[in-house]
Design an enzyme around this catalytic site. Structure first.
Site, PDB file in Angstrom:
ATOM      1  N   GLY A  43       0.837  -1.198   0.000  1.00  0.00           N
ATOM      2  CA  GLY A  43       0.000   0.000   0.000  1.00  0.00           C
ATOM      3  C   GLY A  43       0.868   1.243   0.000  1.00  0.00           C
ATOM      4  O   GLY A  43       2.040   1.204   0.398  1.00  0.00           O
TER       5      GLY A  43
ATOM      6  N   HIS B  73      -3.889   1.063   7.295  1.00  0.00           N
ATOM      7  CA  HIS B  73      -2.533   1.603   7.471  1.00  0.00           C
ATOM      8  C   HIS B  73      -2.373   2.859   6.606  1.00  0.00           C
ATOM      9  O   HIS B  73      -1.866   3.888   7.074  1.00  0.00           O
ATOM     10  CB  HIS B  73      -1.523   0.520   7.085  1.00  0.00           C
ATOM     11  CG  HIS B  73      -0.087   0.955   7.096  1.00  0.00           C
ATOM     12  ND1 HIS B  73       0.849   0.433   7.963  1.00  0.00           N
ATOM     13  CD2 HIS B  73       0.582   1.857   6.323  1.00  0.00           C
ATOM     14  CE1 HIS B  73       2.022   1.013   7.724  1.00  0.00           C
ATOM     15  NE2 HIS B  73       1.887   1.874   6.734  1.00  0.00           N
ATOM     16  N   GLU B  74      -2.831   2.779   5.349  1.00  0.00           N
ATOM     17  CA  GLU B  74      -2.706   3.934   4.436  1.00  0.00           C
ATOM     18  C   GLU B  74      -3.630   5.068   4.860  1.00  0.00           C
ATOM     19  O   GLU B  74      -3.281   6.248   4.730  1.00  0.00           O
ATOM     20  CB  GLU B  74      -2.988   3.524   2.996  1.00  0.00           C
ATOM     21  CG  GLU B  74      -2.081   2.430   2.445  1.00  0.00           C
ATOM     22  CD  GLU B  74      -0.612   2.634   2.745  1.00  0.00           C
ATOM     23  OE1 GLU B  74      -0.153   3.785   2.774  1.00  0.00           O
ATOM     24  OE2 GLU B  74       0.082   1.623   2.970  1.00  0.00           O
TER      25      GLU B  74
ATOM     26  N   CYS C 212       6.461  -0.363   6.790  1.00  0.00           N
ATOM     27  CA  CYS C 212       6.069   0.849   6.067  1.00  0.00           C
ATOM     28  C   CYS C 212       7.251   1.351   5.237  1.00  0.00           C
ATOM     29  O   CYS C 212       8.373   1.412   5.740  1.00  0.00           O
ATOM     30  CB  CYS C 212       5.655   1.919   7.081  1.00  0.00           C
ATOM     31  SG  CYS C 212       5.165   3.478   6.344  1.00  0.00           S
ATOM     32  N   LEU C 213       6.978   1.721   3.983  1.00  0.00           N
ATOM     33  CA  LEU C 213       8.039   2.261   3.124  1.00  0.00           C
ATOM     34  C   LEU C 213       8.678   3.507   3.736  1.00  0.00           C
ATOM     35  O   LEU C 213       9.839   3.798   3.471  1.00  0.00           O
ATOM     36  CB  LEU C 213       7.466   2.639   1.748  1.00  0.00           C
ATOM     37  CG  LEU C 213       7.185   1.516   0.763  1.00  0.00           C
ATOM     38  CD1 LEU C 213       6.594   2.101  -0.505  1.00  0.00           C
ATOM     39  CD2 LEU C 213       8.448   0.723   0.460  1.00  0.00           C
TER      40      LEU C 213
ATOM     41  N   GLN D   2       2.746  10.097   1.444  1.00  0.00           N
ATOM     42  CA  GLN D   2       4.118   9.578   1.537  1.00  0.00           C
ATOM     43  C   GLN D   2       4.991  10.116   0.407  1.00  0.00           C
ATOM     44  O   GLN D   2       6.216  10.034   0.470  1.00  0.00           O
ATOM     45  CB  GLN D   2       4.125   8.050   1.503  1.00  0.00           C
ATOM     46  CG  GLN D   2       3.590   7.417   2.776  1.00  0.00           C
ATOM     47  CD  GLN D   2       3.510   5.908   2.633  1.00  0.00           C
ATOM     48  OE1 GLN D   2       2.534   5.386   2.104  1.00  0.00           O
ATOM     49  NE2 GLN D   2       4.533   5.212   3.087  1.00  0.00           N
TER      50      GLN D   2
ATOM     51  N   HIS E 239      -1.959   7.171   7.321  1.00  0.00           N
ATOM     52  CA  HIS E 239      -1.027   8.132   6.707  1.00  0.00           C
ATOM     53  C   HIS E 239      -1.757   9.431   6.339  1.00  0.00           C
ATOM     54  O   HIS E 239      -1.195  10.516   6.464  1.00  0.00           O
ATOM     55  CB  HIS E 239      -0.410   7.547   5.432  1.00  0.00           C
ATOM     56  CG  HIS E 239       0.786   6.665   5.672  1.00  0.00           C
ATOM     57  ND1 HIS E 239       1.928   7.104   6.289  1.00  0.00           N
ATOM     58  CD2 HIS E 239       1.007   5.364   5.359  1.00  0.00           C
ATOM     59  CE1 HIS E 239       2.810   6.110   6.349  1.00  0.00           C
ATOM     60  NE2 HIS E 239       2.273   5.039   5.798  1.00  0.00           N
TER      61      HIS E 239
HETATM   62 NI    NI Z   1       3.103   3.127   5.555  1.00  0.00          NI
END
Ligand code: NI
Length: 170
Positions: free
Chosen positions: A46, A133-134, A91-92, A51, A137
């Site tokens: 995701g 999760h997204e 997470c990226l 981000q 963000h």
């Molecule tokens: Ni993330």
């Protein structure tokens, strides 16, 4: 199409709150394509626009092999949740950290697609987890905020030990 640069923790940009999308135009569709391409070139499932520094409520989820395929959710709202579970997340924007988070594993979401069309969908498993999760963000929330104080302490210790070892070997 372009691969976007991902903002990494502790950059304060990750703490910004995203605005709802008002205009569903070609610029938005270009952003969605870039998010899909960036996600495809990563190991993640995701990605949110925030981000990549775009503070609009846009996110993409693709869990390889699941029934939903690549999906975009614009202005998403969770209508209903069920089955709280403990799931392992990463997470990226927080490279190298994996942690267990408690979340609903089934959600009913209402959102819009890239053309502005509203839809509702029942989701389960990793797709439901990734969506939430997204969505965090979009509110400036990171999964590490949801870890226990004990786990956070261990993360700090691991990070400082890694820094010491890096110094020792450089
Ligand atoms: Ni993330």
């Amino acid at each position: 199409m372009a691969i976007l640069d991902i903002i990494e923790y502790p950059d304060e940009a990750l703490r910004q709150v995203s605005r709802p999308v008002q205009v569903f135009d070609s610029a938005l569709r270009g952003l969605v394509e870039d998010l899909f391409e960036t996600l495809a070139h990563s190991a993640a499932i995701g990605l949110s626009a925030s981000q990549a520094g775009v503070l609009e409520q846009v996110l993409v989820v693709h869990v390889p092999g699941d029934d939903y395929g690549p999906q975009v959710y614009i202005n998403p709202e969770i209508v209903k949740t069920a089955r709280l579970g403990i799931v392992e997340e990463s997470c990226l924007s927080v490279p190298g950290i994996v942690g267990n988070v408690m979340r609903p594993t089934q959600v009913h979401v209402r959102a819009r697609d890239a053309n502005g069309q509203q839809f509702e969908r029942a989701l389960g498993g990793m797709h439901a987890v990734a969506l939430q999760h997204e969505m965090d963000h979009l509110d400036g929330v990171l999964f590490v905020d949801k870890l226990s104080w004990f786990r956070k302490l261990r993360l700090k210790w691991t990070a400082s030990r890694a820094a010491r070892e890096a110094l020792a070997t450089s």
